[in-house]
Design a protein around this motif. Sequence first.
Motif, PDB file in Angstrom:
ATOM      1  N   MET A  91       0.814  -1.218   0.000  1.00 25.38           N
ATOM      2  CA  MET A  91       0.000   0.000   0.000  1.00 25.38           C
ATOM      3  C   MET A  91       0.850   1.271   0.000  1.00 25.38           C
ATOM      4  SD  MET A  91      -2.922  -1.015   2.747  1.00 25.38           S
ATOM      5  CE  MET A  91      -3.852  -2.541   2.554  1.00 25.38           C
ATOM      6  N   PHE A  92       2.056   1.177   0.581  1.00 25.98           N
ATOM      7  CA  PHE A  92       2.875   2.384   0.733  1.00 25.98           C
ATOM      8  C   PHE A  92       4.171   2.349  -0.078  1.00 25.98           C
ATOM      9  CE2 PHE A  92       0.419   2.504   4.778  1.00 25.98           C
ATOM     10  CZ  PHE A  92      -0.194   3.735   4.571  1.00 25.98           C
ATOM     11  N   HIS A  93       4.355   1.350  -0.932  1.00 21.12           N
ATOM     12  CA  HIS A  93       5.649   1.214  -1.605  1.00 21.12           C
ATOM     13  C   HIS A  93       5.957   2.420  -2.495  1.00 21.12           C
ATOM     14  CE1 HIS A  93       3.322  -0.170  -5.100  1.00 21.12           C
ATOM     15  NE2 HIS A  93       4.422  -0.023  -5.826  1.00 21.12           N
ATOM     16  N   ASP A  94       4.926   3.063  -3.058  1.00 17.14           N
ATOM     17  CA  ASP A  94       5.138   4.226  -3.917  1.00 17.14           C
ATOM     18  C   ASP A  94       4.594   5.519  -3.305  1.00 17.14           C
ATOM     19  OD1 ASP A  94       6.620   3.137  -5.940  1.00 17.14           O
ATOM     20  OD2 ASP A  94       4.950   2.847  -7.326  1.00 17.14           O
ATOM     21  N   LEU A  95       4.486   5.546  -1.988  1.00 18.19           N
ATOM     22  CA  LEU A  95       3.989   6.744  -1.306  1.00 18.19           C
ATOM     23  C   LEU A  95       4.777   7.984  -1.701  1.00 18.19           C
ATOM     24  CD1 LEU A  95       2.214   8.049   0.959  1.00 18.19           C
ATOM     25  CD2 LEU A  95       4.030   7.411   2.569  1.00 18.19           C
ATOM     26  N   GLY A  96       6.075   7.838  -1.867  1.00 18.81           N
ATOM     27  CA  GLY A  96       6.938   8.976  -2.178  1.00 18.81           C
ATOM     28  C   GLY A  96       6.670   9.619  -3.524  1.00 18.81           C
ATOM     29  N   LYS A  97       5.938   8.940  -4.392  1.00 18.27           N
ATOM     30  CA  LYS A  97       5.652   9.514  -5.712  1.00 18.27           C
ATOM     31  C   LYS A  97       4.718  10.721  -5.623  1.00 18.27           C
ATOM     32  CE  LYS A  97       6.952   5.691  -8.625  1.00 18.27           C
ATOM     33  NZ  LYS A  97       6.636   4.810  -9.759  1.00 18.27           N
ATOM     34  N   LEU A  98       4.014  10.858  -4.518  1.00 20.47           N
ATOM     35  CA  LEU A  98       3.176  12.043  -4.326  1.00 20.47           C
ATOM     36  C   LEU A  98       4.014  13.314  -4.278  1.00 20.47           C
ATOM     37  CD1 LEU A  98       0.659  10.714  -1.647  1.00 20.47           C
ATOM     38  CD2 LEU A  98       0.147  11.256  -4.038  1.00 20.47           C
ATOM     39  N   GLU A  99       5.276  13.177  -3.884  1.00 22.97           N
ATOM     40  CA  GLU A  99       6.184  14.329  -3.849  1.00 22.97           C
ATOM     41  C   GLU A  99       7.265  14.252  -4.924  1.00 22.97           C
ATOM     42  OE1 GLU A  99       7.738  15.149   0.033  1.00 22.97           O
ATOM     43  OE2 GLU A  99       5.782  14.890   1.006  1.00 22.97           O
ATOM     44  N   GLU A 100       7.530  13.053  -5.428  1.00 17.63           N
ATOM     45  CA  GLU A 100       8.539  12.911  -6.474  1.00 17.63           C
ATOM     46  C   GLU A 100       8.082  13.532  -7.789  1.00 17.63           C
ATOM     47  OE1 GLU A 100      11.358   9.352  -8.090  1.00 17.63           O
ATOM     48  OE2 GLU A 100       9.201   9.006  -8.256  1.00 17.63           O
ATOM     49  N   LEU A 101       6.773  13.410  -8.074  1.00 22.01           N
ATOM     50  CA  LEU A 101       6.209  13.904  -9.328  1.00 22.01           C
ATOM     51  C   LEU A 101       5.230  15.031  -9.060  1.00 22.01           C
ATOM     52  CD1 LEU A 101       5.499  10.417 -10.927  1.00 22.01           C
ATOM     53  CD2 LEU A 101       7.192  12.062 -11.758  1.00 22.01           C
ATOM     54  N   SER A 102       5.249  16.033  -9.930  1.00 21.89           N
ATOM     55  CA  SER A 102       4.277  17.122  -9.832  1.00 21.89           C
ATOM     56  C   SER A 102       2.938  16.661 -10.393  1.00 21.89           C
ATOM     57  CB  SER A 102       4.775  18.354 -10.596  1.00 21.89           C
ATOM     58  OG  SER A 102       4.999  18.041 -11.965  1.00 21.89           O
ATOM     59  N   THR A 103       1.896  17.433 -10.149  1.00 18.33           N
ATOM     60  CA  THR A 103       0.574  17.088 -10.638  1.00 18.33           C
ATOM     61  C   THR A 103       0.449  17.423 -12.124  1.00 18.33           C
ATOM     62  OG1 THR A 103      -0.251  19.250  -9.938  1.00 18.33           O
ATOM     63  CG2 THR A 103      -0.492  17.432  -8.379  1.00 18.33           C
ATOM     64  N   PHE A 104      -0.621  16.946 -12.742  1.00 26.00           N
ATOM     65  CA  PHE A 104      -0.879  17.273 -14.140  1.00 26.00           C
ATOM     66  C   PHE A 104      -1.309  18.732 -14.241  1.00 26.00           C
ATOM     67  CE2 PHE A 104      -1.059  12.695 -14.535  1.00 26.00           C
ATOM     68  CZ  PHE A 104      -0.511  12.496 -15.800  1.00 26.00           C
ATOM     69  N   PRO A 105      -1.007  19.403 -15.369  1.00 24.45           N
ATOM     70  CA  PRO A 105      -0.506  18.823 -16.615  1.00 24.45           C
ATOM     71  C   PRO A 105       1.001  18.604 -16.662  1.00 24.45           C
ATOM     72  CG  PRO A 105      -0.892  21.163 -16.926  1.00 24.45           C
ATOM     73  CD  PRO A 105      -1.383  20.834 -15.539  1.00 24.45           C
ATOM     74  N   GLU A 106       1.778  19.141 -15.681  1.00 26.40           N
ATOM     75  CA  GLU A 106       3.231  18.970 -15.754  1.00 26.40           C
ATOM     76  C   GLU A 106       3.637  17.507 -15.633  1.00 26.40           C
ATOM     77  OE1 GLU A 106       1.735  21.082 -13.722  1.00 26.40           O
ATOM     78  OE2 GLU A 106       2.392  23.094 -14.297  1.00 26.40           O
ATOM     79  N   ASN A 107       3.204  16.837 -14.547  1.00 27.24           N
ATOM     80  CA  ASN A 107       3.575  15.443 -14.299  1.00 27.24           C
ATOM     81  C   ASN A 107       5.059  15.218 -14.579  1.00 27.24           C
ATOM     82  OD1 ASN A 107       2.909  12.726 -13.560  1.00 27.24           O
ATOM     83  ND2 ASN A 107       3.106  12.153 -15.708  1.00 27.24           N
TER      84      ASN A 107
END
Length: 313
Positions: A190-206
């Motif tokens: 459930m938490f293995h990719d938790l850090g992607k919430l801060e690693e990647l910006s939101t759309f449309p930039e992503n």
Amino acid sequence: MRYLNELKDGEMFKEVYLCKQLNVLKTKAGKNYYSMIVQDKTGTKDAKVWELGPGIEHFDNMDYIHIEGQVTSFQGALQLNVKRVRKCQEGEYDVANYMPSTDKNVDEMYRELLTYVNKIKEPHVKELAQSFYEDKDFAKKFKQHSAAKSVHHGFMGGLLEHTLGVTKMADYLADNYPFLKRDLLLVSAMFHDLGKLEELSTFPENDYTDAGNLLGHIYIGTAKLQERMKTIPGFPVKMQNEILHCILAHHGELEYGSPKKPALAEALALSMADNMDAKLQTMKEILKNEESKGEWLGFQRLFDTNIRKTSDY
């Protein structure tokens, strides 16, 4: 609208796309040209402006642009040869046409993920999972986020879809290999990719954030999870270390970005579940994007092989 995945080699086009990336480069002869990545909700395509003449107006990254030109093929992939371009004004485009998103229902996926939170029996681990997934602000952000800039699940809802896929496989593995600790495997999935919430910006930039480029999602996620564990009274230290180890090792190999290789059976199982879901989604996206081609789809760098469609029986 003529979506990018509908374009055919050799045809002329006039359409509005999002300029995801713009670079000014030079040919071998020293002549400037534009190299772009344009996007709509079906994906991205490389585009080139070879002649910077009067028909090429000023625009920047993340602008919506009206472009005219011809579709060409380069090294087995379609590319847009742009002859005219101008920046669009508000009202000329619908933002929904440019944000790639999951084809699944995000609310239903999130409710299904919550059923796995409720499967956790150990009280500290369950409280940890609930502290995130039962938070409305977290849920809203998690439902909208992507799991990647590209490669797999690089669309709105992708992080949720990927997390649910890995969690379901983790539960299946715990059923079929009873020596695996289900609580440890589920919470790690459930938490293995938790850090992607801060690693990647939101759309449309992503795109990768400063923290994403400097730290990466594995470190960000483990740090955030460790911080939350400290707020739960009596959280067992060994259990903390095992959960964090599973996340640190979930890419499986040091050369794939994992700070640690799996030392626990559950860490090994998680790395395999993560790899399977990512690889199969990548294959799905290749097959979908190249569905207009024949049986053989050409060499795919990510799989290091030539890909063929499966026959219809």
